[in-house]
Scaffold this motif. Structure first.
Motif, PDB file in Angstrom:
ATOM      1  N   VAL A 232     -13.108   3.652  -4.748  1.00 39.32           N
ATOM      2  CA  VAL A 232     -12.259   4.609  -5.460  1.00 39.32           C
ATOM      3  C   VAL A 232     -10.941   3.938  -5.846  1.00 39.32           C
ATOM      4  CG1 VAL A 232     -13.277   6.574  -4.245  1.00 39.32           C
ATOM      5  CG2 VAL A 232     -11.197   5.523  -3.346  1.00 39.32           C
ATOM      6  N   THR A 233     -10.189   4.608  -6.695  1.00 35.70           N
ATOM      7  CA  THR A 233      -8.845   4.181  -7.044  1.00 35.70           C
ATOM      8  C   THR A 233      -7.870   5.051  -6.272  1.00 35.70           C
ATOM      9  OG1 THR A 233      -9.539   3.442  -9.225  1.00 35.70           O
ATOM     10  CG2 THR A 233      -7.193   3.894  -8.931  1.00 35.70           C
ATOM     11  N   TYR A 234      -6.998   4.422  -5.508  1.00 38.36           N
ATOM     12  CA  TYR A 234      -6.010   5.115  -4.669  1.00 38.36           C
ATOM     13  C   TYR A 234      -4.662   5.007  -5.372  1.00 38.36           C
ATOM     14  CZ  TYR A 234      -3.145   6.169  -0.560  1.00 38.36           C
ATOM     15  OH  TYR A 234      -2.254   6.721   0.311  1.00 38.36           O
ATOM     16  N   SER A 235      -3.955   6.121  -5.497  1.00 38.17           N
ATOM     17  CA  SER A 235      -2.629   6.090  -6.116  1.00 38.17           C
ATOM     18  C   SER A 235      -1.620   6.772  -5.203  1.00 38.17           C
ATOM     19  CB  SER A 235      -2.652   6.747  -7.488  1.00 38.17           C
ATOM     20  OG  SER A 235      -3.063   8.090  -7.378  1.00 38.17           O
ATOM     21  N   LEU A 236      -0.384   6.285  -5.295  1.00 36.98           N
ATOM     22  CA  LEU A 236       0.678   6.793  -4.434  1.00 36.98           C
ATOM     23  C   LEU A 236       2.007   6.621  -5.133  1.00 36.98           C
ATOM     24  CD1 LEU A 236       1.756   7.611  -1.516  1.00 36.98           C
ATOM     25  CD2 LEU A 236       1.921   5.158  -1.119  1.00 36.98           C
ATOM     26  N   GLU A 237       2.870   7.637  -5.058  1.00 35.02           N
ATOM     27  CA  GLU A 237       4.250   7.511  -5.516  1.00 35.02           C
ATOM     28  C   GLU A 237       5.133   7.430  -4.283  1.00 35.02           C
ATOM     29  OE1 GLU A 237       7.781   9.684  -8.055  1.00 35.02           O
ATOM     30  OE2 GLU A 237       5.840  10.658  -7.904  1.00 35.02           O
ATOM     31  N   MET A 238       5.982   6.405  -4.227  1.00 35.52           N
ATOM     32  CA  MET A 238       6.871   6.234  -3.090  1.00 35.52           C
ATOM     33  C   MET A 238       8.195   5.658  -3.584  1.00 35.52           C
ATOM     34  SD  MET A 238       6.155   4.271   0.512  1.00 35.52           S
ATOM     35  CE  MET A 238       6.300   2.616  -0.106  1.00 35.52           C
ATOM     36  N   ASN A 239       9.281   6.326  -3.242  1.00 34.14           N
ATOM     37  CA  ASN A 239      10.625   5.878  -3.628  1.00 34.14           C
ATOM     38  C   ASN A 239      10.743   5.632  -5.123  1.00 34.14           C
ATOM     39  OD1 ASN A 239      11.366   5.931  -0.895  1.00 34.14           O
ATOM     40  ND2 ASN A 239      10.689   3.825  -0.600  1.00 34.14           N
ATOM     41  N   GLY A 240      10.154   6.518  -5.919  1.00 33.68           N
ATOM     42  CA  GLY A 240      10.256   6.415  -7.367  1.00 33.68           C
ATOM     43  C   GLY A 240       9.356   5.370  -8.002  1.00 33.68           C
ATOM     44  N   LYS A 241       8.511   4.721  -7.204  1.00 35.31           N
ATOM     45  CA  LYS A 241       7.576   3.734  -7.732  1.00 35.31           C
ATOM     46  C   LYS A 241       6.157   4.282  -7.590  1.00 35.31           C
ATOM     47  CE  LYS A 241      10.212  -0.444  -6.807  1.00 35.31           C
ATOM     48  NZ  LYS A 241      10.189  -1.775  -6.161  1.00 35.31           N
ATOM     49  N   PHE A 242       5.341   3.961  -8.574  1.00 34.64           N
ATOM     50  CA  PHE A 242       3.961   4.430  -8.586  1.00 34.64           C
ATOM     51  C   PHE A 242       3.048   3.241  -8.308  1.00 34.64           C
ATOM     52  CE2 PHE A 242       0.136   6.102 -10.806  1.00 34.64           C
ATOM     53  CZ  PHE A 242       0.001   7.260 -10.069  1.00 34.64           C
TER      54      PHE A 242
ATOM     55  N   VAL B  90      -0.967   1.824  -7.734  1.00 36.99           N
ATOM     56  CA  VAL B  90      -2.385   2.072  -7.978  1.00 36.99           C
ATOM     57  C   VAL B  90      -3.161   0.922  -7.342  1.00 36.99           C
ATOM     58  CG1 VAL B  90      -4.186   2.342  -9.723  1.00 36.99           C
ATOM     59  CG2 VAL B  90      -1.898   3.264 -10.149  1.00 36.99           C
ATOM     60  N   ILE B  91      -4.102   1.257  -6.472  1.00 35.08           N
ATOM     61  CA  ILE B  91      -4.923   0.248  -5.815  1.00 35.08           C
ATOM     62  C   ILE B  91      -6.381   0.561  -6.134  1.00 35.08           C
ATOM     63  CG2 ILE B  91      -5.524  -0.857  -3.633  1.00 35.08           C
ATOM     64  CD1 ILE B  91      -2.771   0.138  -2.596  1.00 35.08           C
ATOM     65  N   GLU B  92      -7.037  -0.378  -6.789  1.00 38.58           N
ATOM     66  CA  GLU B  92      -8.413  -0.180  -7.225  1.00 38.58           C
ATOM     67  C   GLU B  92      -9.408  -0.723  -6.202  1.00 38.58           C
ATOM     68  OE1 GLU B  92      -8.050  -0.439 -12.016  1.00 38.58           O
ATOM     69  OE2 GLU B  92      -7.984  -2.361 -10.948  1.00 38.58           O
ATOM     70  N   ASN B  93     -10.631  -0.231  -6.297  1.00 40.14           N
ATOM     71  CA  ASN B  93     -11.765  -0.714  -5.491  1.00 40.14           C
ATOM     72  C   ASN B  93     -11.567  -0.531  -3.989  1.00 40.14           C
ATOM     73  OD1 ASN B  93     -13.277  -1.642  -7.776  1.00 40.14           O
ATOM     74  ND2 ASN B  93     -11.785  -3.297  -7.935  1.00 40.14           N
ATOM     75  N   VAL B  94     -11.028   0.610  -3.612  1.00 34.43           N
ATOM     76  CA  VAL B  94     -10.810   0.929  -2.205  1.00 34.43           C
ATOM     77  C   VAL B  94     -12.071   1.598  -1.649  1.00 34.43           C
ATOM     78  CG1 VAL B  94      -9.372   2.235  -0.574  1.00 34.43           C
ATOM     79  CG2 VAL B  94      -8.350   1.273  -2.659  1.00 34.43           C
ATOM     80  N   PRO B  95     -12.624   1.080  -0.547  1.00 28.98           N
ATOM     81  CA  PRO B  95     -13.813   1.713   0.023  1.00 28.98           C
ATOM     82  C   PRO B  95     -13.468   3.070   0.646  1.00 28.98           C
ATOM     83  CG  PRO B  95     -13.080  -0.106   1.415  1.00 28.98           C
ATOM     84  CD  PRO B  95     -12.208  -0.106   0.194  1.00 28.98           C
ATOM     85  N   ALA B  96     -14.298   4.059   0.336  1.00 24.54           N
ATOM     86  CA  ALA B  96     -14.069   5.409   0.862  1.00 24.54           C
ATOM     87  C   ALA B  96     -15.404   6.120   1.005  1.00 24.54           C
ATOM     88  CB  ALA B  96     -13.160   6.200  -0.077  1.00 24.54           C
ATOM     89  N   ARG B  97     -15.400   7.145   1.830  1.00 20.66           N
ATOM     90  CA  ARG B  97     -16.528   8.069   1.901  1.00 20.66           C
ATOM     91  C   ARG B  97     -16.088   9.303   1.128  1.00 20.66           C
ATOM     92  NH1 ARG B  97     -17.002   8.522   7.958  1.00 20.66           N
ATOM     93  NH2 ARG B  97     -18.294  10.299   7.440  1.00 20.66           N
TER      94      ARG B  97
ATOM     95  N   PHE C  20     -10.965   7.832   4.383  1.00 21.66           N
ATOM     96  CA  PHE C  20     -10.758   6.396   4.557  1.00 21.66           C
ATOM     97  C   PHE C  20     -10.805   6.052   6.039  1.00 21.66           C
ATOM     98  CE2 PHE C  20      -8.390   7.777   0.812  1.00 21.66           C
ATOM     99  CZ  PHE C  20      -8.928   6.945  -0.163  1.00 21.66           C
ATOM    100  N   CYS C  21     -11.427   4.910   6.374  1.00 20.11           N
ATOM    101  CA  CYS C  21     -11.440   4.480   7.770  1.00 20.11           C
ATOM    102  C   CYS C  21     -10.055   3.930   8.126  1.00 20.11           C
ATOM    103  CB  CYS C  21     -12.545   3.456   8.022  1.00 20.11           C
ATOM    104  SG  CYS C  21     -12.274   1.857   7.309  1.00 20.11           S
ATOM    105  N   PRO C  22      -9.694   3.909   9.397  1.00 21.42           N
ATOM    106  CA  PRO C  22      -8.359   3.466   9.818  1.00 21.42           C
ATOM    107  C   PRO C  22      -7.989   2.063   9.320  1.00 21.42           C
ATOM    108  CG  PRO C  22      -9.445   4.560  11.640  1.00 21.42           C
ATOM    109  CD  PRO C  22     -10.472   4.420  10.537  1.00 21.42           C
ATOM    110  N   SER C  23      -8.946   1.130   9.315  1.00 26.25           N
ATOM    111  CA  SER C  23      -8.613  -0.223   8.852  1.00 26.25           C
ATOM    112  C   SER C  23      -8.294  -0.246   7.358  1.00 26.25           C
ATOM    113  CB  SER C  23      -9.748  -1.198   9.171  1.00 26.25           C
ATOM    114  OG  SER C  23     -10.933  -0.824   8.497  1.00 26.25           O
ATOM    115  N   THR C  24      -8.925   0.629   6.584  1.00 30.22           N
ATOM    116  CA  THR C  24      -8.625   0.735   5.160  1.00 30.22           C
ATOM    117  C   THR C  24      -7.222   1.290   4.953  1.00 30.22           C
ATOM    118  OG1 THR C  24     -10.953   1.013   4.581  1.00 30.22           O
ATOM    119  CG2 THR C  24      -9.334   1.795   2.973  1.00 30.22           C
TER     120      THR C  24
END
Length: 74
Positions: A14-24, A26-33, A43-47
């Protein structure tokens, strides 16, 4: 209505996105169930640890994306 304890989860990238401190970020190819009915991602804890490392260490990105920003309020 009770939730079914035997929900079907599918392993996906999946693609994971997050906004933090005014910055956006995007992290691609993240393993998820993923629950195919609701789209909810697990997401597993190591992910999760790796996602935090990437963002907090501000690792070198593979590319940049220009993103338009809109204001919902009129």
């Amino acid at each position: 209505m009770m939730s079914d304890c035997n929900e079907m989860l599918v392993e996906q990238k999946v693609t994971y996105s997050l906004e933090m401190n005014g910055k956006f970020f995007v992290i691609e190819n993240v393993p998820a169930r993923v629950n195919p009915e609701t789209g909810e991602q697990f997401f597993c804890p190591s992910t999760v640890e790796r996602l935090q490392q990437i963002i907090l260490n501000q690792e070198e990105p593979v590319r940049f994306v220009e993103t338009p920003v809109y204001n919902f309020a009129t």
